[in-house]
Design a protein around this motif. Structure first.
Motif, mmCIF file in Angstrom:
data_model
loop_
_atom_site.group_PDB
_atom_site.id
_atom_site.type_symbol
_atom_site.label_atom_id
_atom_site.label_comp_id
_atom_site.label_asym_id
_atom_site.label_seq_id
_atom_site.Cartn_x
_atom_site.Cartn_y
_atom_site.Cartn_z
ATOM 1 N N PRO A 35 2.016 -97.822 -27.357
ATOM 2 C CA PRO A 35 3.006 -96.982 -26.663
ATOM 3 C C PRO A 35 3.418 -97.551 -25.295
ATOM 4 N N GLN A 36 2.506 -98.258 -24.631
ATOM 5 C CA GLN A 36 2.828 -98.828 -23.325
ATOM 6 C C GLN A 36 3.875 -99.931 -23.426
ATOM 7 N N VAL A 37 3.876 -100.669 -24.541
ATOM 8 C CA VAL A 37 4.812 -101.780 -24.714
ATOM 9 C C VAL A 37 6.080 -101.307 -25.421
ATOM 10 N N GLY A 38 5.937 -100.629 -26.535
ATOM 11 C CA GLY A 38 7.092 -100.081 -27.223
ATOM 12 C C GLY A 38 7.789 -101.020 -28.193
ATOM 13 N N GLY A 39 7.023 -101.893 -28.836
ATOM 14 C CA GLY A 39 7.595 -102.774 -29.849
ATOM 15 C C GLY A 39 8.326 -103.968 -29.249
ATOM 16 N N ILE A 40 9.103 -104.628 -30.099
ATOM 17 C CA ILE A 40 9.813 -105.842 -29.684
ATOM 18 C C ILE A 40 10.827 -105.530 -28.581
ATOM 19 N N ALA A 41 11.524 -104.405 -28.701
ATOM 20 C CA ALA A 41 12.517 -104.041 -27.678
ATOM 21 C C ALA A 41 11.845 -103.801 -26.325
ATOM 22 N N GLY A 42 10.692 -103.151 -26.332
ATOM 23 C CA GLY A 42 9.945 -102.934 -25.095
ATOM 24 C C GLY A 42 9.438 -104.238 -24.507
ATOM 25 N N LEU A 43 9.012 -105.125 -25.374
ATOM 26 C CA LEU A 43 8.549 -106.433 -24.928
ATOM 27 C C LEU A 43 9.692 -107.209 -24.278
ATOM 28 N N GLU A 44 10.862 -107.124 -24.889
ATOM 29 C CA GLU A 44 12.038 -107.794 -24.329
ATOM 30 C C GLU A 44 12.330 -107.270 -22.915
ATOM 31 N N SER A 79 -0.886 -104.865 -18.435
ATOM 32 C CA SER A 79 -2.310 -105.202 -18.413
ATOM 33 C C SER A 79 -3.185 -104.163 -19.099
ATOM 34 N N GLY A 80 -2.849 -102.888 -18.993
ATOM 35 C CA GLY A 80 -3.656 -101.851 -19.646
ATOM 36 C C GLY A 80 -3.648 -102.001 -21.157
ATOM 37 N N ALA A 81 -2.471 -102.206 -21.721
ATOM 38 C CA ALA A 81 -2.349 -102.388 -23.169
ATOM 39 C C ALA A 81 -3.014 -103.682 -23.606
ATOM 40 N N LEU A 82 -2.920 -104.705 -22.771
ATOM 41 C CA LEU A 82 -3.545 -105.988 -23.086
ATOM 42 C C LEU A 82 -5.063 -105.850 -23.110
ATOM 43 N N GLN A 83 -5.620 -105.164 -22.126
ATOM 44 C CA GLN A 83 -7.071 -104.925 -22.072
ATOM 45 C C GLN A 83 -7.530 -104.173 -23.325
ATOM 46 N N GLU A 84 -6.775 -103.149 -23.698
ATOM 47 C CA GLU A 84 -7.113 -102.328 -24.858
ATOM 48 C C GLU A 84 -7.070 -103.160 -26.147
ATOM 49 N N ALA A 85 -6.021 -103.960 -26.324
ATOM 50 C CA ALA A 85 -5.896 -104.794 -27.527
ATOM 51 C C ALA A 85 -7.023 -105.817 -27.597
ATOM 52 N N ALA A 86 -7.348 -106.419 -26.468
ATOM 53 C CA ALA A 86 -8.424 -107.413 -26.432
ATOM 54 C C ALA A 86 -9.762 -106.765 -26.760
ATOM 55 N N GLN A 87 -9.990 -105.579 -26.208
ATOM 56 C CA GLN A 87 -11.248 -104.874 -26.455
ATOM 57 C C GLN A 87 -11.397 -104.534 -27.935
ATOM 58 N N LYS A 88 -10.329 -104.040 -28.554
ATOM 59 C CA LYS A 88 -10.377 -103.705 -29.981
ATOM 60 C C LYS A 88 -10.666 -104.928 -30.841
ATOM 61 N N ALA A 89 -10.163 -106.081 -30.420
ATOM 62 C CA ALA A 89 -10.364 -107.314 -31.183
ATOM 63 C C ALA A 89 -11.663 -108.030 -30.810
ATOM 64 N N GLY A 90 -12.330 -107.550 -29.761
ATOM 65 C CA GLY A 90 -13.555 -108.203 -29.321
ATOM 66 C C GLY A 90 -13.305 -109.557 -28.674
ATOM 67 N N ILE A 91 -12.161 -109.670 -27.990
ATOM 68 C CA ILE A 91 -11.754 -110.919 -27.353
ATOM 69 C C ILE A 91 -11.591 -110.673 -25.864
ATOM 70 N N ASP A 92 -11.951 -111.632 -25.054
ATOM 71 C CA ASP A 92 -11.727 -111.539 -23.620
ATOM 72 C C ASP A 92 -10.219 -111.506 -23.369
ATOM 73 N N PRO A 93 -9.736 -110.632 -22.460
ATOM 74 C CA PRO A 93 -8.289 -110.543 -22.212
ATOM 75 C C PRO A 93 -7.640 -111.874 -21.830
#
Length: 136
Positions: A35-44, A79-93
């Motif tokens: 939700p923080q990013v909002g898909g490809i359009a949000g990323l753009e 950064s918040g969404a990135l931290q969350e995605a990294a944590q779910k994947a078990g990868i350092d941000p």
């Protein structure tokens, strides 16, 4: 070859680490769809606001993808969404950001096959197809 395999193949040929990138791709998809990013359009929008709109446009267009460094990505990503995605994947941000610098251009390129960002329902279908390819 499915969309997932194509993205990994493109990134793997660039980095020689295809299997390592398989787990990161799921994290990146989760990040983009957060939700923080909002898909490809949000990323753009994030790239435009961060002064990297032309880089993102190159990924969407049908031409050559411009490269991006992990440092440049760090400056535009949520950064918040990135931290969350990294944590779910078990990868350092920071490790995930490094992988994103390789994978994200290919992912955006494949999700925008006609040089345009698809509408939300078409994008959702492509992302589901990509996720299905990841589990096979």
């Amino acid at each position: 070859m499915g969309l997932f395999d194509e993205v990994l193949s493109m990134a793997g040929s660039a980095m020689g680490q295809q299997s390592e990138h398989a787990g990161a791709l799921g994290a990146i998809m989760g990040y983009v769809n957060s939700p923080q990013v909002g898909g490809i359009a949000g990323l753009e929008k994030m790239f435009q606001q961060g002064g990297l709109g032309e880089v993102f446009k190159s990924w969407v267009s049908t031409g050559q993808n411009m490269p991006i460094s992990a440092d440049a990505l760090q400056n535009v990503l949520h950064s918040g969404a990135l931290q969350e995605a990294a944590q779910k994947a078990g990868i350092d941000p920071s490790q995930l950001t490094g992988m994103m610098s390789t994978l994200l251009p290919h992912l955006v390129d494949k999700l925008t096959p006609n040089g345009q960002i698809p509408d939300a329902s078409a994008l959702q279908s492509m992302m589901k197809g990509l996720a299905a390819g990841q589990s096979s």
